[in-house]
Design a protein around this motif. Sequence first.
Motif, PDB file in Angstrom:
ATOM      1  N   LEU A 123       0.828  -1.206   0.000  1.00 20.72           N
ATOM      2  CA  LEU A 123       0.000   0.000   0.000  1.00 20.72           C
ATOM      3  C   LEU A 123       0.862   1.254   0.000  1.00 20.72           C
ATOM      4  O   LEU A 123       0.595   2.210  -0.742  1.00 20.72           O
ATOM      5  N   PHE A 124       1.924   1.269   0.815  1.00 21.20           N
ATOM      6  CA  PHE A 124       2.809   2.438   0.838  1.00 21.20           C
ATOM      7  C   PHE A 124       3.522   2.619  -0.498  1.00 21.20           C
ATOM      8  O   PHE A 124       3.628   3.734  -1.007  1.00 21.20           O
ATOM      9  N   ALA A 131       1.953   9.153  -5.945  1.00 17.82           N
ATOM     10  CA  ALA A 131       2.337  10.513  -5.586  1.00 17.82           C
ATOM     11  C   ALA A 131       3.466  11.024  -6.468  1.00 17.82           C
ATOM     12  O   ALA A 131       3.443  12.175  -6.930  1.00 17.82           O
ATOM     13  N   ARG A 132       4.463  10.177  -6.730  1.00 17.68           N
ATOM     14  CA  ARG A 132       5.609  10.604  -7.551  1.00 17.68           C
ATOM     15  C   ARG A 132       5.158  10.933  -8.980  1.00 17.68           C
ATOM     16  O   ARG A 132       5.527  11.972  -9.530  1.00 17.68           O
ATOM     17  N   VAL A 133       4.361  10.051  -9.572  1.00 14.47           N
ATOM     18  CA  VAL A 133       3.877  10.302 -10.927  1.00 14.47           C
ATOM     19  C   VAL A 133       2.926  11.492 -10.940  1.00 14.47           C
ATOM     20  O   VAL A 133       2.940  12.316 -11.876  1.00 14.47           O
ATOM     21  N   GLY A 134       2.104  11.630  -9.895  1.00 13.77           N
ATOM     22  CA  GLY A 134       1.187  12.763  -9.824  1.00 13.77           C
ATOM     23  C   GLY A 134       1.917  14.094  -9.723  1.00 13.77           C
ATOM     24  O   GLY A 134       1.550  15.070 -10.394  1.00 13.77           O
ATOM     25  N   LEU A 135       2.955  14.156  -8.883  1.00  8.52           N
ATOM     26  CA  LEU A 135       3.748  15.384  -8.783  1.00  8.52           C
ATOM     27  C   LEU A 135       4.407  15.716 -10.113  1.00  8.52           C
ATOM     28  O   LEU A 135       4.450  16.886 -10.524  1.00  8.52           O
ATOM     29  N   SER A 214       3.536  10.063   1.580  1.00  7.87           N
ATOM     30  CA  SER A 214       3.839   9.601   0.226  1.00  7.87           C
ATOM     31  C   SER A 214       4.145  10.763  -0.713  1.00  7.87           C
ATOM     32  O   SER A 214       5.017  10.660  -1.584  1.00  7.87           O
ATOM     33  N   PHE A 215       3.440  11.880  -0.572  1.00  7.43           N
ATOM     34  CA  PHE A 215       3.710  13.051  -1.404  1.00  7.43           C
ATOM     35  C   PHE A 215       4.958  13.796  -0.928  1.00  7.43           C
ATOM     36  O   PHE A 215       5.724  14.319  -1.742  1.00  7.43           O
ATOM     37  N   TYR A 245      14.338  15.706 -11.763  1.00 10.72           N
ATOM     38  CA  TYR A 245      14.523  14.629 -10.787  1.00 10.72           C
ATOM     39  C   TYR A 245      13.371  13.626 -10.847  1.00 10.72           C
ATOM     40  O   TYR A 245      13.595  12.407 -10.898  1.00 10.72           O
ATOM     41  N   LEU A 246      12.143  14.119 -10.815  1.00 10.09           N
ATOM     42  CA  LEU A 246      10.996  13.208 -10.811  1.00 10.09           C
ATOM     43  C   LEU A 246      10.933  12.395 -12.096  1.00 10.09           C
ATOM     44  O   LEU A 246      10.667  11.186 -12.065  1.00 10.09           O
TER      45      LEU A 246
END
Length: 314
Positions: A123-124, A131-135, A214-215, A245-246
């Motif tokens: 889940l984490f 969160a990474r892809v969303g940011l 997570s974010f 970076y992302l």
Amino acid sequence: MGRLGRRVPVRQILCLLPVALVAVPAVRHRDVLADGFRHLAHAQWPWLLAAGGATCLTWVAAAVGRQGAVVERLPGLRLLATQFAAGAANHLLPTGLGAGAVNLRFLTVCGVPLARSSAALALFLLAEGVARVGLLAVLLLAFPHALRLGTLLPEGVSGPLLFGLGVGAVAAVAVALLVRRVREPVLRFAHTALGEARSVHTRPARALALWGGSFAFPALQAAGLAAVGTALDLPVPPAHMAVAYLAATVAVALVPTPGGIGSVEAALIVALVAAGGPVTVATAVVLAYRIITVWVPLVPGALTLGALVRLKVI
């Protein structure tokens, strides 16, 4: 054999093993470390301290997120120490296996059943990936010209790579559905994971901790790189460095190297160059960033891991 097993100091050996493992990548990458330290000597130290602070906060964010992934209340200081130790373990084994093993052991020692501990880890990881892809998506919408994503992979590689990933995903789903010995444990795990996710999201405090941590985790990592870039006068806006970076870490997530050593450096350099930075300065920034985030915490993290094993925290 029983007497021999009692004579062998297994726990003491496990305490020293992380420190011994640190020496291997350090010797293999000694030239990289030397170059990075030379560049650090000419940097603006307040920004380097900011990068170090952001790195320390990533362990706090990881601890908060992992607490949010389980219903039970975990011991805070031990959870934080475990994230610091897991960071060292993560740089010694491929694709996050080190951190996963350390956190799985910690949760089971805290009394969380193995099935639910595994579900909490999944889940984490899912939340952190979303969160990474969303940011990245939000920053790309805000700064559409921050970098050319096509330069993150060599020309002609994207098509075969996507095709290979698609074939692998289809094969995995087919095996999970058609092979009974695989299907049954997968379905049991999925049922447990969905139940854990529902339980967590019925508690606002746990859901906030899960998604907030997570974010914050990738955001702090990106902020650390931006601080190092500013310290070394990289002529790229901080927001564009965060995008680089992302994008680089998302692209390199499929490369199973220990801690991303080698693959992360290459992807970050290419991404910073795609964002408009000179190759020499981008290389210096990446080397300095990896020293701050990987190599400096590695020995104390390994010592912490050994101490947690000795104290039976993990």
